[in-house]
Design an enzyme around this catalytic site. Structure first.
Site, PDB file in Angstrom:
ATOM      1  N   GLY A   1       2.450   2.307  10.795  1.00 47.49           N
ATOM      2  CA  GLY A   1       3.412   3.397  10.628  1.00 47.49           C
ATOM      3  C   GLY A   1       4.096   3.814  11.917  1.00 47.49           C
TER       4      GLY A   1
ATOM      5  N   HIS B   1      -9.486   1.216   4.795  1.00 44.04           N
ATOM      6  CA  HIS B   1      -8.227   1.412   5.528  1.00 44.04           C
ATOM      7  C   HIS B   1      -8.483   2.360   6.705  1.00 44.04           C
ATOM      8  CE1 HIS B   1      -4.193   2.645   6.551  1.00 44.04           C
ATOM      9  NE2 HIS B   1      -3.771   1.551   5.937  1.00 44.04           N
TER      10      HIS B   1
ATOM     11  N   SER C   1       3.413  -2.039  10.432  1.00 48.85           N
ATOM     12  CA  SER C   1       4.865  -2.095  10.651  1.00 48.85           C
ATOM     13  C   SER C   1       5.462  -3.464  10.344  1.00 48.85           C
ATOM     14  CB  SER C   1       5.211  -1.651  12.080  1.00 48.85           C
ATOM     15  OG  SER C   1       4.806  -0.314  12.287  1.00 48.85           O
TER      16      SER C   1
ATOM     17  N   GLU D   1      -6.944   4.781   7.777  1.00 47.02           N
ATOM     18  CA  GLU D   1      -6.747   6.208   7.464  1.00 47.02           C
ATOM     19  C   GLU D   1      -7.973   6.784   6.759  1.00 47.02           C
ATOM     20  OE1 GLU D   1      -2.992   5.607   5.472  1.00 47.02           O
ATOM     21  OE2 GLU D   1      -2.113   5.067   7.404  1.00 47.02           O
TER      22      GLU D   1
ATOM     23  N   ASN E   1       0.865  -1.179   0.000  1.00 41.98           N
ATOM     24  CA  ASN E   1       0.000   0.000   0.000  1.00 41.98           C
ATOM     25  C   ASN E   1       0.901   1.228   0.000  1.00 41.98           C
ATOM     26  OD1 ASN E   1      -1.825   2.026   0.518  1.00 41.98           O
ATOM     27  ND2 ASN E   1      -2.338   1.354   2.595  1.00 41.98           N
TER      28      ASN E   1
ATOM     29  N   GLU F   1      -5.464  -4.852  10.633  1.00 41.44           N
ATOM     30  CA  GLU F   1      -4.419  -3.859  10.864  1.00 41.44           C
ATOM     31  C   GLU F   1      -4.704  -3.115  12.166  1.00 41.44           C
ATOM     32  OE1 GLU F   1      -2.431  -2.624   6.941  1.00 41.44           O
ATOM     33  OE2 GLU F   1      -4.251  -1.452   7.100  1.00 41.44           O
TER      34      GLU F   1
ATOM     35  N   LYS G   1       0.160   4.232  -0.317  1.00 42.47           N
ATOM     36  CA  LYS G   1      -0.495   5.421   0.249  1.00 42.47           C
ATOM     37  C   LYS G   1      -0.247   6.631  -0.665  1.00 42.47           C
ATOM     38  CE  LYS G   1      -0.239   3.279   4.737  1.00 42.47           C
ATOM     39  NZ  LYS G   1      -0.151   3.409   6.179  1.00 42.47           N
TER      40      LYS G   1
HETATM   41  P1  PGA Z   1       2.787   0.301   7.665  1.00 42.06           P
HETATM   42  O1  PGA Z   1       1.324   0.502   7.056  1.00 42.06           O
HETATM   43  O2  PGA Z   1       3.320  -0.991   7.096  1.00 42.06           O
HETATM   44  O3  PGA Z   1       3.557   1.491   7.213  1.00 42.06           O
HETATM   45  O4  PGA Z   1       2.636   0.232   9.145  1.00 42.06           O
HETATM   46  C1  PGA Z   1       0.458  -0.575   6.843  1.00 42.06           C
HETATM   47  C2  PGA Z   1      -0.846  -0.083   6.267  1.00 42.06           C
HETATM   48  O5  PGA Z   1      -1.298   0.985   6.679  1.00 42.06           O
HETATM   49  O6  PGA Z   1      -1.439  -0.731   5.399  1.00 42.06           O
END
Ligand code: PGA
Length: 249
Positions: free
Chosen positions: A172, A94, A212, A96, A9, A166, A11
């Protein structure tokens, strides 16, 4: 057997040029392994990335889609448009999108249906925030997201869905769920699916872990019986790191 999937992803990262470079880099390192590898690029990269990847070994996905089919919805991108670029996956729900763009389970349920209608595989994201885990509400939170986001689906349609667990506190942050925490939740999710759709469909559903995930911890996460792959944010922006995760199975 259910599919192993690693999806990157990106983003809101990479210009079109940088994105193409990244996709090319991943493409040259892919050798048609047993893992399904998906690149979820920004919308505007999709059709260009689609032209340069080996479609036998690498799949393309979007990070979101509109909750409307078409029409006067300025700035939105429909499931049909995504499909027309050559993409076959779409991330829906997601954290976000839920947190920053007010996407409710009701909106997400509509997006899932539109994605299925246009033959895109939804990667449906669920997960709790830290306060919910600390209050020991995490299992209920995730079950509610499943109940309300995936509604009125036939068995056939449910079988097409990929789930991504997640934990928001792990996204992140560099703070990964432990392999035991991931397995515990993935098993709860699978059992919950079995309660609604039966054991056979639950056993066939791929449940990815996200938060992460990196080459150094992917192997330990993926050895769990109910962890079928990963949704990768930060580490998917570097082809070597991303491939380190793909080859961790
Ligand atoms: P990350 O994000 O691997 O940077 O923690 C995962 C995601 O949001 O899909």
């Amino acid at each position: 057997m259910r599919k192993h999937i690693v999806a990157g992803n990106w983003k809101m990262n990479t210009t079109l040029q940088k994105g193409l470079e990244l996709a090319k880099n991943v493409n040259t390192q892919i050798s048609g392994n047993d893992v399904i590898v998906v690149l979820c690029s920004p919308f505007i990269h999709l059709s260009e990335v689609s032209k340069i990847i080996n479609k036998d070994a690498l799949f393309l996905g979007a990070q979101n889609c509109a909750d409307k089919e078409n029409g006067a919805y300025t700035g939105e991108v429909s499931a049909a448009m995504i499909k027309s670029t050559g993409a076959s996956y779409v991330i829906i729900g997601h954290s976000e999108r839920r947190a920053y763009y007010g996407e409710t389970n009701e909106i997400l349920a509509t997006k899932v249906k539109l994605a299925l209608q246009y033959e895109l595989t939804p990667i449906f994201c669920i997960g709790e925030v830290l306060e919910e885990r600390e209050a020991e509400e995490h299992f209920n939170v995730v079950k509610t997201q499943l109940n309300e986001g995936l509604v009125d689906l036939s068995d056939e349609n449910f079988s097409k869905i990929v789930i991504a667990y997640e934990p928001v506190w792990a996204i992140g942050t560099g703070k990964t769920a432990t392999p035991d925490q991931a397995q515990e939740m993935h098993k709860i999710i699978r059992d919950h699916i079995a309660d609604s759709y039966g054991q056979k469909i639950a056993e066939g559903t791929s449940i990815l872990y996200g938060g992460s995930c990196k080459p150094s911890n992917a192997g330990d996460l993926f050895t769990n019986p109910d962890v079928d792959g990963g949704l990768i944010g930060g580490a998917s922006l570097n082809a070597e790191d991303f491939m380190g995760i793909v080859t961790a199975f």
